[in-house]
Motif scaffolding. Structure first.
Motif, short mmCIF file in Angstrom:
data_model
loop_
_atom_site.label_atom_id
_atom_site.label_comp_id
_atom_site.label_asym_id
_atom_site.label_seq_id
_atom_site.Cartn_x
_atom_site.Cartn_y
_atom_site.Cartn_z
N VAL A 161 21.06 87.20 126.22
CA VAL A 161 21.75 87.79 125.07
C VAL A 161 23.16 88.16 125.51
O VAL A 161 23.35 88.89 126.48
CB VAL A 161 21.01 89.07 124.59
CG1 VAL A 161 21.72 89.67 123.38
CG2 VAL A 161 19.55 88.78 124.30
N LEU A 172 26.45 90.23 125.29
CA LEU A 172 26.74 91.57 124.78
C LEU A 172 28.25 91.81 124.69
O LEU A 172 28.75 92.28 123.68
CB LEU A 172 26.09 92.63 125.67
CG LEU A 172 24.56 92.59 125.69
CD1 LEU A 172 24.02 93.47 126.79
CD2 LEU A 172 24.00 93.02 124.35
N GLU A 228 30.19 94.13 125.79
CA GLU A 228 30.40 95.47 125.27
C GLU A 228 31.00 96.34 126.38
O GLU A 228 30.60 96.23 127.53
CB GLU A 228 29.03 96.02 124.85
CG GLU A 228 29.11 97.19 123.94
CD GLU A 228 27.75 97.54 123.34
OE1 GLU A 228 27.02 96.61 122.94
OE2 GLU A 228 27.43 98.73 123.30
N VAL A 235 31.34 99.24 128.82
CA VAL A 235 30.31 100.09 129.41
C VAL A 235 30.40 101.50 128.83
O VAL A 235 29.40 102.13 128.52
CB VAL A 235 30.44 100.13 130.94
CG1 VAL A 235 29.57 101.22 131.54
CG2 VAL A 235 30.08 98.78 131.53
N ARG A 250 30.29 104.19 124.22
CA ARG A 250 29.77 105.38 123.56
C ARG A 250 30.65 106.60 123.88
O ARG A 250 31.00 107.38 122.99
CB ARG A 250 28.33 105.63 124.00
CG ARG A 250 27.62 106.63 123.11
CD ARG A 250 26.17 106.77 123.47
NE ARG A 250 25.47 105.50 123.46
CZ ARG A 250 24.19 105.36 123.84
NH1 ARG A 250 23.51 106.39 124.28
NH2 ARG A 250 23.61 104.17 123.81
N ILE A 267 24.91 101.89 131.15
CA ILE A 267 24.57 100.46 131.00
C ILE A 267 23.09 100.33 130.62
O ILE A 267 22.74 99.57 129.71
CB ILE A 267 24.88 99.70 132.31
CG1 ILE A 267 26.38 99.74 132.59
CG2 ILE A 267 24.37 98.25 132.22
CD1 ILE A 267 26.76 99.27 133.99
N ASP A 277 21.16 102.50 129.13
CA ASP A 277 21.00 102.94 127.74
C ASP A 277 21.35 101.83 126.76
O ASP A 277 20.62 101.54 125.82
CB ASP A 277 21.95 104.12 127.44
CG ASP A 277 21.34 105.45 127.83
OD1 ASP A 277 20.20 105.43 128.33
OD2 ASP A 277 22.02 106.47 127.63
N THR A 278 22.52 101.23 127.00
CA THR A 278 23.00 100.19 126.08
C THR A 278 22.06 98.99 126.05
O THR A 278 21.67 98.53 124.98
CB THR A 278 24.42 99.74 126.48
OG1 THR A 278 25.26 100.89 126.47
CG2 THR A 278 24.97 98.70 125.53
N THR A 317 18.69 99.76 124.37
CA THR A 317 18.82 99.83 122.92
C THR A 317 18.89 98.42 122.33
O THR A 317 18.19 98.10 121.36
CB THR A 317 20.10 100.61 122.55
OG1 THR A 317 20.04 101.89 123.17
CG2 THR A 317 20.23 100.79 121.05
N ARG A 318 19.74 97.59 122.94
CA ARG A 318 19.91 96.23 122.41
C ARG A 318 18.65 95.38 122.60
O ARG A 318 18.40 94.46 121.82
CB ARG A 318 21.11 95.56 123.07
CG ARG A 318 22.45 96.21 122.71
CD ARG A 318 22.85 95.98 121.26
NE ARG A 318 23.14 94.59 120.99
CZ ARG A 318 24.36 94.06 121.04
NH1 ARG A 318 25.39 94.82 121.32
NH2 ARG A 318 24.54 92.78 120.80
N ARG A 357 11.94 94.95 124.23
CA ARG A 357 11.61 93.83 125.13
C ARG A 357 12.01 94.20 126.56
O ARG A 357 13.00 94.92 126.75
CB ARG A 357 12.37 92.57 124.70
CG ARG A 357 11.89 91.99 123.37
CD ARG A 357 12.86 90.93 122.86
NE ARG A 357 14.15 91.51 122.51
CZ ARG A 357 15.21 90.82 122.12
NH1 ARG A 357 15.14 89.51 122.04
NH2 ARG A 357 16.34 91.43 121.82
#
Ligand SMILES: [Zn+2]
Lengths: 219, 109
Positions: free
Chosen positions: A10, A12, A14, A16, A19, B10, B12-13, B16-17, B21
């Motif tokens: 996947v 991402l 994004e 780091v 948030r 990292i 956490d992200t 979540t994504r 899984r």
């Protein structure tokens, strides 16, 4: 292939700290809306940061509020409170820096008055805090002449993000081997855009420069 | 040790994504101008991932050097340190790589 099925990649792409950066932006918007200017104050322990803050609280013609991110003791917070500013202390536990979420909780507790100047005294170290936006409007790094003049080269991450570098304890220059010009050169090397001020917080020398910078809306 | 906080961010992200899984592998891009040390990141990774959907996931680091574009001599230059200065002597430079701190991708089962 393991029994729980095919592995899927996947993408991402994004950040780091996305948030933290989002929370920091919200903090900054909240502060700006209330006319509060926030300064993220960073230094290593022993730079004379608390003395500078005490004096600023007493002498600046503007209400000052302080978020104190010290890991060690409430002593610094007590000194700031005694000088007349509301203080909230943040316990970072084992953490070596404040982040935007901690800052928000402290802001909600402190509720600084509209139009005030908010200092966020970050945890005393010169590496980790450079990564975390708290929602401040400007970043100040304080060094003292009792430290090495090569500090900017040893901790370039921190000096690279500073809007202002304050070289403190200039009253001790006759007694220490500290080359102010060399320090200024090192700061300019890692951060050509940084403003540099030399002050003595204990003697009060050149503090008007500091107050002028604070009220000037620089950064 | 801010690398632990970074690693937790990292984890956490990606958890979540991943939406439940199991995460097998995570690729993170780190620029040389960030204060994040690759070795410290690797040390903190397992600790941050323990007990989460990323438990046991491999961490791949895509390390990016510090590169500036110099407007004086119009070349790209790789910096040997944190000082934004071209070997030609000019400080009129723009950082092109080295500030990255991104989660590139993950593999989920
Ligand atoms: Zn050049």
């Amino acid at each position: 292939m393991c029994e729980d099925g095919p592995v899927v990649t996947v993408t991402l792409e994004e950040r780091v700290l996305a948030r933290n950066d989002d929370l920091a932006r919200a903090n900054r918007e909240l502060l700006t809306a209330r006319g509060i200017r926030a300064i993220n104050l960073m230094s290593s322990p022993g730079s004379g940061k608390t003395t500078l803050l005490e004096r600023t609280v007493r002498e600046l013609r503007q209400p000052v509020a302080v978020i104190e991110g010290d890991q060690r003791t409430p002593l610094d917070a007590d000194r700031i409170r005694a000088a007349g500013a509301p203080v909230v202390q943040v316990n970072t536990g084992a953490g070596c820096h404040l982040d935007a979420a901690m800052t928000r909780r402290a802001l909600d507790d402190l509720d600084p008055p509209p139009g005030s100047l908010l200092f966020v005294e970050n945890v005393g170290n010169l590496i980790c805090p450079s990564l975390f936006d708290l929602g401040e409007h400007a970043r100040v790094v304080i060094v003292s002449v009792t430290e090495g003049a090569d500090k900017p080269l040893k901790y370039p991450y921190m000096f690279a993000v500073a809007d202002l570098v304050v070289i403190n304890k200039t009253d001790l220059l006759p007694y220490v081997d500290f080359d102010v010009d060399a320090c200024r050169r090192h700061i300019a090397a890692v951060n050509p855009g940084a403003t540099v001020l030399t002050v003595s917080a204990t003697r009060g020398s050149r503090l008007p420069d500091w107050y002028a910078w604070l009220s000037g809306g620089a950064g | 040790m801010h690398e632990l906080a970074i690693a937790e961010n990292i984890v956490d992200t990606v958890c979540t994504r991943a939406a439940g899984r199991p995460v097998r592998r995570v690729t993170v891009r780190i620029g040389a101008l960030t204060a994040v040390l690759p070795d410290a990141m690797r040390l903190c990774w397992d600790l941050a991932a323990t007990g989460t959907a990323a438990h046991g996931a491999a961490l791949d680091l895509d390390l990016r050097p510090a590169v500036v574009f110099c407007r004086a001599c119009r070349t790209d230059q790789r910096l040997p340190d944190m000082i934004p200065l071209c070997p030609c002597g000019s400080a009129d430079v723009t950082v092109t790589t080295g500030r990255e701190l991104h989660i590139v991708s993950m593999e989920v089962a």
